[in-house]
Design a protein around this motif. Structure first.
Motif, short mmCIF file in Angstrom:
data_model
loop_
_atom_site.label_atom_id
_atom_site.label_comp_id
_atom_site.label_asym_id
_atom_site.label_seq_id
_atom_site.Cartn_x
_atom_site.Cartn_y
_atom_site.Cartn_z
N ARG A 1 0.83 -1.21 0.00
CA ARG A 1 0.00 0.00 0.00
C ARG A 1 0.87 1.25 0.00
O ARG A 1 0.51 2.27 -0.59
CB ARG A 1 -0.93 0.00 1.22
CG ARG A 1 -2.07 -1.00 1.13
CD ARG A 1 -2.94 -0.95 2.38
NE ARG A 1 -4.10 -1.80 2.24
CZ ARG A 1 -5.27 -1.39 1.78
NH1 ARG A 1 -5.43 -0.14 1.42
NH2 ARG A 1 -6.29 -2.22 1.68
N LEU B 1 1.01 4.87 -2.45
CA LEU B 1 1.16 6.25 -2.02
C LEU B 1 2.40 6.88 -2.65
O LEU B 1 2.37 8.02 -3.11
CB LEU B 1 1.25 6.32 -0.49
CG LEU B 1 1.55 7.70 0.11
CD1 LEU B 1 0.52 8.73 -0.32
CD2 LEU B 1 1.61 7.60 1.64
N CYS C 1 7.73 7.31 2.19
CA CYS C 1 6.38 6.77 2.35
C CYS C 1 6.46 5.43 3.06
O CYS C 1 7.32 4.60 2.75
CB CYS C 1 5.71 6.58 1.00
SG CYS C 1 5.53 8.08 0.02
N CYS D 1 0.33 5.73 5.13
CA CYS D 1 -1.02 5.29 4.78
C CYS D 1 -1.43 4.22 5.78
O CYS D 1 -0.70 3.26 6.03
CB CYS D 1 -1.08 4.77 3.34
SG CYS D 1 0.18 3.58 2.88
N PHE E 1 -6.42 2.98 4.06
CA PHE E 1 -6.05 3.82 2.93
C PHE E 1 -6.73 3.35 1.65
O PHE E 1 -6.66 2.17 1.29
CB PHE E 1 -4.53 3.79 2.75
CG PHE E 1 -4.04 4.53 1.53
CD1 PHE E 1 -4.33 5.86 1.33
CD2 PHE E 1 -3.27 3.87 0.58
CE1 PHE E 1 -3.87 6.54 0.21
CE2 PHE E 1 -2.79 4.53 -0.54
CZ PHE E 1 -3.10 5.87 -0.73
N CYS F 1 -7.47 8.55 3.77
CA CYS F 1 -6.51 9.36 3.02
C CYS F 1 -5.10 9.18 3.60
O CYS F 1 -4.93 8.71 4.73
CB CYS F 1 -6.91 10.83 3.08
SG CYS F 1 -6.77 11.59 4.72
N PRO F 2 -4.07 9.54 2.84
CA PRO F 2 -2.71 9.51 3.39
C PRO F 2 -2.53 10.59 4.43
O PRO F 2 -3.24 11.61 4.43
CB PRO F 2 -1.83 9.75 2.15
CG PRO F 2 -2.71 10.48 1.19
CD PRO F 2 -4.10 9.97 1.42
#
Length: 272
Positions: free
Chosen positions: A16, A20, A89, A121, A125, A261-262
């Protein structure tokens, strides 16, 4: 920021974070690199092969891979995220009830060490609802801690071409319990966030808006974001170490667990 790094291992959850990373890489027109930390040289090639398979599944075969041998993933990734040229990320796990496990012990350690925003995330997410960042929503509560993320948020919103929005939650019971010298007295005044928005407009020559919510901070933020699309949330955390502490902050860890959402999370360098 000159490059997006995505921290990955061989788990499904870390994939995931790749989504992002792809989002930010595409919108910011920056190169993307998958970074993985292993304990010994014998794990380098197997990890590289596993990551190549993951990238193939996402049709991202051209993404570069960096497998690093280091004794501590927290230390290496924390140092990486602390570089001005890097946007890191990561996937935050959704385990309960131990607070640190809400974001994962490695992720929590990286946030504590970086002193720059880390892009996370959570388990909910939803990349289909957040394919780009059109709105960068910043949580503020009247404290110096919450406002520490503002310079980063202003710079990021300009690079993303996203609208900046300030989000304040007035929790009457909590605010009444805070000593007046704690920096939260302004929270009770509706003019706080309006004044902050006016100052940012003047200092940075940018357009932005703001919203004031009432109720439990975490619940209010999650409810407000439920129907939002193409949004990133930005917030600070006290990030104290030790499982006896709420590692991501009593608000931020709950928000991260629930929102689709992130979330850009910052632990300021001067937090004790």
């Amino acid at each position: 920021m000159d490059k997006i790094h995505v921290a990955m291992d061989e788990s499904d959850a870390s994939q995931r974070a790749l989504m992002l990373g792809q989002l930010l890489s595409r919108q910011l027109a920056l190169p993307l690199c998958v970074t993985s930390v292993v304990a010994g040289e014998e794990r380098v090639e197997p990890r590289r092969v596993a990551l190549q398979s993951r990238l193939s599944e996402q049709q991202a075969e051209d993404t570069s891979i960096e497998v690093v041998v280091h004794a501590s993933a927290k230390d290496y990734l924390g140092q990486l995220a602390g570089r001005e040229a890097v946007g890191l990320c990561m996937m935050a796990h959704g385990r309960r009830p131990v607070p640190e496990m809400l974001i994962g012990s490695v992720t929590a350690g990286v946030v504590r060490r970086a002193n720059r925003p880390v892009y996370l995330c959570g388990p909910r997410f939803d990349v289909d609802s957040h394919r780009e960042v059109k709105v960068l929503m910043v949580c503020v509560d009247g404290s110096r801690l919450s406002e520490a993320i503002l310079p980063h948020a202003v710079a990021l919103s300009k690079r993303l071409g996203a609208r900046l929005q300030l989000l304040q939650v007035i929790d009457t019971a909590a605010a009444a319990a805070v000593p007046l010298d704690g920096g939260h007295a302004d929270v009770m005044e509706s003019g706080y966030v309006h004044g902050l928005a006016r100052r940012l407009r003047s200092e940075h020559d940018m357009d932005l808006d703001w919203e004031v919510l009432h109720g439990d901070p975490a619940d209010s933020i999650v409810s407000y974001l439920a129907d939002c699309q193409d949004t990133m949330l930005a917030m600070t955390t006290h990030g104290r170490s030790g499982l006896s502490q709420v590692v991501a902050g009593s608000v931020s860890h709950e928000v991260l667990h629930e929102v689709r959402c992130p979330v850009a999370v910052l632990r300021p360098a001067d937090v004790g």
